[in-house]
Design a protein around this motif. Structure first.
Motif, mmCIF file in Angstrom:
data_model
loop_
_atom_site.group_PDB
_atom_site.id
_atom_site.type_symbol
_atom_site.label_atom_id
_atom_site.label_comp_id
_atom_site.label_asym_id
_atom_site.label_seq_id
_atom_site.Cartn_x
_atom_site.Cartn_y
_atom_site.Cartn_z
ATOM 1 N N GLN A 45 0.811 -1.160 -0.039
ATOM 2 C CA GLN A 45 0.027 -0.114 -0.089
ATOM 3 C C GLN A 45 0.755 1.328 -0.015
ATOM 4 O O GLN A 45 0.321 2.088 -0.616
ATOM 5 C CB GLN A 45 -0.837 -0.120 1.233
ATOM 6 N N TYR A 46 1.735 1.192 0.780
ATOM 7 C CA TYR A 46 2.811 2.490 0.778
ATOM 8 C C TYR A 46 4.336 1.986 0.521
ATOM 9 O O TYR A 46 4.853 1.077 1.046
ATOM 10 C CB TYR A 46 2.668 2.994 2.136
ATOM 11 N N LEU A 47 4.822 2.651 -0.205
ATOM 12 C CA LEU A 47 6.230 2.344 -0.527
ATOM 13 C C LEU A 47 7.392 3.591 0.064
ATOM 14 O O LEU A 47 6.894 4.835 -0.281
ATOM 15 C CB LEU A 47 6.453 2.553 -2.241
ATOM 16 N N LEU A 48 8.141 3.145 0.891
ATOM 17 C CA LEU A 48 8.959 4.048 1.568
ATOM 18 C C LEU A 48 10.316 3.760 1.134
ATOM 19 O O LEU A 48 11.026 3.022 0.973
ATOM 20 C CB LEU A 48 8.979 3.480 3.108
ATOM 21 N N ILE A 49 10.705 5.384 1.277
ATOM 22 C CA ILE A 49 12.343 5.688 0.776
ATOM 23 C C ILE A 49 12.893 6.011 2.122
ATOM 24 O O ILE A 49 12.385 7.090 2.703
ATOM 25 C CB ILE A 49 12.349 6.561 -0.394
ATOM 26 N N ALA A 50 14.113 5.540 2.615
ATOM 27 C CA ALA A 50 14.565 6.100 3.815
ATOM 28 C C ALA A 50 15.287 7.350 3.588
ATOM 29 O O ALA A 50 16.557 7.211 2.749
ATOM 30 C CB ALA A 50 15.555 4.860 4.418
ATOM 31 N N HIS A 51 14.940 8.515 3.992
ATOM 32 C CA HIS A 51 15.640 9.704 3.895
ATOM 33 C C HIS A 51 17.009 9.529 4.735
ATOM 34 O O HIS A 51 16.935 9.104 5.990
ATOM 35 C CB HIS A 51 14.784 10.889 4.525
ATOM 36 N N ARG A 52 18.003 10.402 4.171
ATOM 37 C CA ARG A 52 19.194 10.350 4.806
ATOM 38 C C ARG A 52 19.897 8.990 4.948
ATOM 39 O O ARG A 52 20.556 8.649 6.047
ATOM 40 C CB ARG A 52 19.227 10.989 6.115
ATOM 41 N N GLY A 53 19.524 8.000 4.077
ATOM 42 C CA GLY A 53 20.301 6.772 3.838
ATOM 43 C C GLY A 53 20.077 5.676 4.918
ATOM 44 O O GLY A 53 20.836 4.830 5.260
ATOM 45 N N GLY A 54 18.983 5.760 5.658
ATOM 46 C CA GLY A 54 18.706 4.456 6.538
ATOM 47 C C GLY A 54 17.860 5.027 7.845
ATOM 48 O O GLY A 54 17.036 6.105 7.569
ATOM 49 N N ILE A 55 17.547 4.002 8.697
ATOM 50 C CA ILE A 55 16.807 4.288 9.814
ATOM 51 C C ILE A 55 17.686 5.087 10.750
ATOM 52 O O ILE A 55 18.426 4.501 11.601
ATOM 53 C CB ILE A 55 16.413 3.045 10.336
ATOM 54 N N VAL A 56 17.438 6.442 11.105
ATOM 55 C CA VAL A 56 18.132 7.299 11.958
ATOM 56 C C VAL A 56 17.589 7.254 13.192
ATOM 57 O O VAL A 56 18.135 6.923 14.327
ATOM 58 C CB VAL A 56 18.459 8.773 11.289
ATOM 59 N N ASP A 61 22.945 7.816 13.588
ATOM 60 C CA ASP A 61 23.172 8.964 12.619
ATOM 61 C C ASP A 61 23.108 8.389 11.287
ATOM 62 O O ASP A 61 23.265 7.185 10.873
ATOM 63 C CB ASP A 61 24.387 9.746 13.176
ATOM 64 N N GLU A 62 22.699 9.272 10.228
ATOM 65 C CA GLU A 62 22.967 8.913 8.916
ATOM 66 C C GLU A 62 24.222 8.245 8.495
ATOM 67 O O GLU A 62 25.271 8.740 8.786
ATOM 68 C CB GLU A 62 22.537 10.024 7.820
ATOM 69 N N PHE A 63 23.954 7.251 7.479
ATOM 70 C CA PHE A 63 25.226 6.665 7.014
ATOM 71 C C PHE A 63 26.064 5.853 8.029
ATOM 72 O O PHE A 63 27.153 5.446 7.633
ATOM 73 C CB PHE A 63 26.017 7.617 5.971
ATOM 74 N N ASP A 64 25.509 5.572 8.988
ATOM 75 C CA ASP A 64 26.066 4.599 10.156
ATOM 76 C C ASP A 64 25.783 3.305 9.346
ATOM 77 O O ASP A 64 24.558 3.098 9.038
ATOM 78 C CB ASP A 64 25.370 4.781 11.338
ATOM 79 N N PRO A 65 26.852 2.360 9.236
ATOM 80 C CA PRO A 65 26.241 1.238 8.492
ATOM 81 C C PRO A 65 25.171 0.443 9.378
ATOM 82 O O PRO A 65 24.375 -0.152 8.506
ATOM 83 C CB PRO A 65 27.671 0.217 8.853
ATOM 84 N N ARG A 66 24.969 0.685 10.567
ATOM 85 C CA ARG A 66 23.967 -0.047 11.274
ATOM 86 C C ARG A 66 22.404 0.531 10.822
ATOM 87 O O ARG A 66 21.449 -0.032 10.804
ATOM 88 C CB ARG A 66 24.110 0.239 12.894
ATOM 89 N N SER A 67 22.295 1.961 10.447
ATOM 90 C CA SER A 67 21.265 2.660 9.869
ATOM 91 C C SER A 67 21.103 1.956 8.734
ATOM 92 O O SER A 67 19.793 1.769 8.253
ATOM 93 C CB SER A 67 21.305 4.186 9.969
ATOM 94 N N ILE A 68 21.851 1.665 7.769
ATOM 95 C CA ILE A 68 21.592 1.211 6.487
ATOM 96 C C ILE A 68 20.996 -0.229 6.625
ATOM 97 O O ILE A 68 19.980 -0.377 5.917
ATOM 98 C CB ILE A 68 22.896 1.368 5.557
ATOM 99 N N GLN A 69 21.654 -1.033 7.391
ATOM 100 C CA GLN A 69 21.215 -2.534 7.572
ATOM 101 C C GLN A 69 19.828 -2.435 8.207
ATOM 102 O O GLN A 69 18.952 -3.289 8.015
ATOM 103 C CB GLN A 69 22.344 -3.164 8.643
#
Length: 283
Positions: A45-56, A61-69
């Motif tokens: 129903q809804y298609l999500l794009i993670a702003h700033r490269g992940g779940i912050v 913080d952004e582009f922490d490898p853990r946020s991307i994973q």
């Protein structure tokens, strides 16, 4: 399966390149340029794009490898990737114009070589800046990219390197770009345009151009209105709403975000580039 997975188990495939669905492997196999457009169904129903490269959120913080994973594990099928050049013509992932907020260094990424950047450590998490290639390698085959070209006027070497690395990791064909002024430097892809550009796009449509093949409407969720969404729908143009903290500096974001998402849902918008804190409002 958590709620984010249920929300995000699809991939935005706008026109020729933007996104593809992940509701089933069979649907993935059917994705082709231009023809196959993701549509609503019971599980997508809804298609999500993670702003700033992940779940912050408050975790990373952004582009922490853990946020991307975390974004990959939670079912997001697109990451916004902020790509900046270094002093020695390498590419890194970094959102801000300076390194101060994340690494407590009051310099720009462009002021340091990649090796010098790799000596830095984030104040939250201790990670070093991630090169664009490292990000591509980590995400290849798992998630797709919405690219934010950070230099105001990117040099050709920069554009060539972005494309080369993405092609190396099979990420180019299904990527999209936020900006459209860089189209001459990158060629065929999907490019975002704002509400203010609708008159210009209308002129091109009236001349017979199929805008939906290479463009999508991308604007703040508190700017998109019924008229603009109806115009896009009329011409087969996908609409992506950006729901970010920075759009709500002068009002209570808890109420404002819920208001805008409810409004956008009524308009039929299903694509959201979103700060992960707000995903709960799309349950």
């Amino acid at each position: 399966m958590n709620s984010i997975v249920k929300i995000g188990m699809a991939f935005l495939y706008m026109g020729s390149i933007l996104m593809g669905t992940a509701c089933s492997s069979k649907q993935n196999e059917k994705n082709t340029r231009m023809q196959n457009i993701t549509t609503r169904n019971d599980s997508c129903q809804y298609l999500l794009i993670a702003h700033r490269g992940g779940i912050v959120e408050n975790l990373y913080d952004e582009f922490d490898p853990r946020s991307i994973q975390a974004a990959i594990d939670s079912g997001y099928y697109m990451l916004e990737m902020d790509v900046r050049p270094t002093k020695d013509k390498q590419l890194i992932l970094h959102h801000d114009g300076t390194l101060k907020r994340i690494y407590d260094v009051d310099k720009r990424p462009e002021d340091l070589t990649l090796n010098e950047l790799k000596q830095l450590h984030a104040t939250n998490g201790g990670y070093a800046p991630m090169s664009f290639e490292e990000g591509c390698k980590m995400c290849s085959g798992k998630i797709r990219f919405m690219i934010d070209i950070k230099p105001d006027i990117p040099e050709q070497w920069y554009c060539d390197e972005v494309k080369r690395i993405m092609q190396k990791y099979n990420l180019w064909e299904n990527a999209c770009f936020i900006r459209n002024d860089i189209k001459p430097m990158f060629g065929k892809s999907m490019y975002g345009f704002r509400i203010t550009e609708i008159p210009k796009m209308t002129e091109r449509i009236n001349k017979g151009e199929n805008i939906a093949k290479e463009y999508y409407l991308f604007d703040h969720g508190n700017r998109l209105n019924g008229e603009s969404v109806a115009w896009a729908n009329k011409h087969g143009i996908k609409v992506c709403a950006s729901i970010n903290f920075t759009h709500y500096k002068f009002e209570d974001w808890h109420e404002a975000v819920q208001r805008d998402i409810q409004h956008l849902r009524k308009l039929g918008v299903i694509y959201y580039q979103i700060d992960s804190d707000f995903a709960k409002y799309l349950k």
